[in-house]
Design a protein around this motif. Structure first.
Motif, PDB file in Angstrom:
ATOM      1  N   VAL A 300      -4.492  25.041  28.178  1.00  0.00           N
ATOM      2  CA  VAL A 300      -5.072  24.073  27.256  1.00  0.00           C
ATOM      3  C   VAL A 300      -4.625  24.288  25.817  1.00  0.00           C
ATOM      4  O   VAL A 300      -4.934  23.476  24.946  1.00  0.00           O
ATOM      5  CB  VAL A 300      -6.612  24.088  27.316  1.00  0.00           C
ATOM      6  CG1 VAL A 300      -7.100  23.554  28.640  1.00  0.00           C
ATOM      7  CG2 VAL A 300      -7.138  25.502  27.071  1.00  0.00           C
ATOM      8  N   SER A 306      -4.214  19.746  26.356  1.00  0.00           N
ATOM      9  CA  SER A 306      -5.435  19.555  25.575  1.00  0.00           C
ATOM     10  C   SER A 306      -5.387  18.190  24.881  1.00  0.00           C
ATOM     11  O   SER A 306      -4.599  17.982  23.970  1.00  0.00           O
ATOM     12  CB  SER A 306      -5.562  20.660  24.529  1.00  0.00           C
ATOM     13  OG  SER A 306      -6.706  20.453  23.730  1.00  0.00           O
ATOM     14  N   ALA A 313      -7.951  20.217  31.399  1.00  0.00           N
ATOM     15  CA  ALA A 313      -8.226  21.606  31.746  1.00  0.00           C
ATOM     16  C   ALA A 313      -6.983  22.226  32.368  1.00  0.00           C
ATOM     17  O   ALA A 313      -6.165  21.537  32.985  1.00  0.00           O
ATOM     18  CB  ALA A 313      -9.401  21.675  32.731  1.00  0.00           C
ATOM     19  N   THR A 314      -6.848  23.534  32.216  1.00  0.00           N
ATOM     20  CA  THR A 314      -5.707  24.243  32.792  1.00  0.00           C
ATOM     21  C   THR A 314      -5.653  24.051  34.302  1.00  0.00           C
ATOM     22  O   THR A 314      -6.669  24.157  34.988  1.00  0.00           O
ATOM     23  CB  THR A 314      -5.817  25.747  32.470  1.00  0.00           C
ATOM     24  OG1 THR A 314      -5.853  25.916  31.058  1.00  0.00           O
ATOM     25  CG2 THR A 314      -4.636  26.510  33.043  1.00  0.00           C
TER      26      THR A 314
END
Length: 374
Positions: A300, A306, A313-314
Motif C-alpha cells: 500500500v 493506495s 489493500a496489499t
C-alpha cells in the motif's frame, strides 16, 4: 478493444486517488462503424456515438480526446484536434514514421495543448516497483535486460486482413508490441542509444479479406480473396543503452500459448529483478544478501495500490485495465492543472520510441549496429 479501455478509463478516473478532479462529462465515442460507436457510448455512459472523427473535431462541447485508431490516421487527426484546441491522448505507436511524429509534436506544441502518448505499462505497479529498485542504486549498475512481449492474436492464418497487417517492415509486431516493450525497457534503464542487431520475420504471408468491419483482434466473415501481409509477425532486437547496459528484446503476434505475455529480467552488479504481467502487482528480486529470487508483493505504500483500487489493500491484485484508469486520471489531472500522478509519456517520448524502431529496421537491412538518430 483499446478504445473501450480508454472509455472505461475516463468513466472510472474520478473514482480513484484523492478527490479534487473536476467533474468529467462523457460526451462522444466516434467510429466509422456507427453501430459500434453507439453501443460503446451506451455501455460506458457517453452521451452519443458519432460516425466520424471530424465530428469530434468540430464539436464545441468536447475538450479532451483519446485517439485510438489505426496508426496511419494519427497525424491527420491529431493535427486537426490540436488546431481546434483540444487536448490529446494518442495511442502508441505515436505515428507510422518519425517524420509524422515530429510534425505531430510541432503541431501540439504550437497549439499549446496537453499532448500525451498511451504507454500504459508505465502505470503497472510491479514495473514501477522494479524501476524504483533499479534507479535507487541498491542493485548496483544495470548490466542487461532480457524482455519479451509475446501474443498469439495473429496465429490463425484464417484471421481477416486488417490495418495491423498492412505496412512495411517494422509496422507489424515491432510497432504494435515492440513500442510497448522498448518503452518499458527505457522506463527502467534510460534511453536506447543504438540497435546492435535486429531481425524481422513474416511467417503468415497472406490473409483473407474481410466482408465487413473487423473489431480489435476478432474474427469476421471473410471472402475467398486474399491479400499479402506487408509487415512482421516476429521481431527481435539487441540494444545498447546510454548508461552502458545492453538488452535483448523479442516480440511476436504469433506465439502460440501466449495471449498476452510481457515479462523481463533486469540484471545488475549486485542483484536482479524479474517481472511477469500476469502478476502485475508483484515482482521477483534477487540480491547478493539473499541469493535466489524471492517474491515481492507491491504494498500500500505504492501509489497505484493506495488509492488506485476500490479495495486498496496489499495483495488484492491489479490488471492492465487498471493501467488505463490511472492513465486517464493522470491525463485529466494534467489538463485540470493538477499534478497528483506522474505525467503520461510525452510526444517527444513517442518520437524517440519511433526512432528506436526505425533504427531496428535499418539494422535489419544493413546487418550492422545502428545509432538511434535524434
Amino acid at each position: 478493444m483499446a478504445g473501450r479501455a480508454h472509455a472505461h478509463g475516463y468513466r472510472t478516473a474520478g473514482t480513484v486517488f484523492s478527490p479534487g478532479l473536476p467533474p468529467v462529462r462523457l460526451v462522444s465515442v466516434a467510429d466509422i462503424n456507427h453501430d459500434l460507436a453507439r453501443e460503446t457510448a451506451r455501455r460506458y455512459g457517453f452521451e452519443r456515438g458519432d460516425s466520424s472523427w471530424e465530428a469530434v473535431v468540430k464539436a464545441d462541447d468536447i475538450d479532451v480526446v483519446s485517439v485510438v485508431v489505426a496508426n496511419d490516421l494519427h497525424r491527420e487527426i491529431v493535427a486537426a484536434l490540436a488546431t481546434a484546441g483540444k487536448h490529446v491522448l494518442c495511442e502508441k505507436p505515436l505515428a507510422p514514421t518519425s517524420d509524422d511524429a515530429r510534425a505531430m509534436l510541432e503541431a501540439t506544441e504550437a497549439a499549446g495543448i496537453v499532448a500525451r502518448v498511451g504507454f500504459t505499462f508505465r502505470r503497472t505497479p510491479g514495473i514501477g516497483a522494479v524501476r524504483e529498485e533499479v534507479r535507487s542504486g541498491r542493485l548496483g549498475r544495470p548490466l542487461h535486460i532480457g524482455a519479451q512481449y509475446w501474443t498469439d492474436y495473429g496465429c490463425d492464418p484464417r484471421a481477416p486482413m486488417s490495418w495491423r497487417y498492412r505496412g512495411g517492415p517494422g509496422s507489424g509486431a515491432l510497432a504494435d508490441l515492440g513500442s510497448h516493450l522498448t518503452d518499458v525497457a527505457e522506463f527502467l534503464l534510460g534511453p536506447v542509444e543504438a540497435v546492435i542487431g535486429a531481425q524481422l520475420t513474416t511467417v503468415i504471408g497472406e490473409r483473407p479479406k474481410p466482408l465487413g468491419h473487423v473489431v480489435g483482434h476478432g474474427h469476421a466473415e471473410v471472402s475467398d480473396e486474399r491479400e499479402p501481409v506487408g509487415n512482421d509477425d516476429w521481431a527481435s532486437l539487441s540494444v545498447r543503452f546510454t548508461g552502458g547496459a545492453t538488452g535483448d528484446l523479442s516480440v511476436s503476434r504469433i506465439a502460440y500459448g501466449h495471449p498476452n505475455t510481457l515479462r523481463f529480467e533486469v540484471f545488475c552488479e549486485r542483484g536482479a529483478a524479474a517481472f511477469d504481467v500476469s502478476q502485475a502487482g508483484e515482482f521477483h528480486l534477487a540480491t547478493s544478501e539473499a541469493p535466489g529470487f524471492r517474491r515481492v508483493i507491491v504494498g500500500v505504500d505504492h501509489p497505484y495500490v493506495s488509492g488506485g483500487l476500490a479495495m486498496d489493500a496489499t495483495g488484492i491484485g491489479t490488471g492492465h485495465n487498471d493501467s488505463f484508469v490511472y492513465q486517464a486520471r493522470a491525463f485529466l489531472d494534467e489538463v485540470a492543472g493538477r499534478d497528483e500522478l506522474p505525467r503520461n509519456a510525452s510526444f517527444a517520448d513517442g518520437l524517440h520510441n519511433l526512432l528506436v524502431e526505425e533504427a531496428a529496421v535499418r539494422a535489419t537491412e544493413s546487418n550492422t549496429p545502428t545509432p538511434v538518430h535524434s
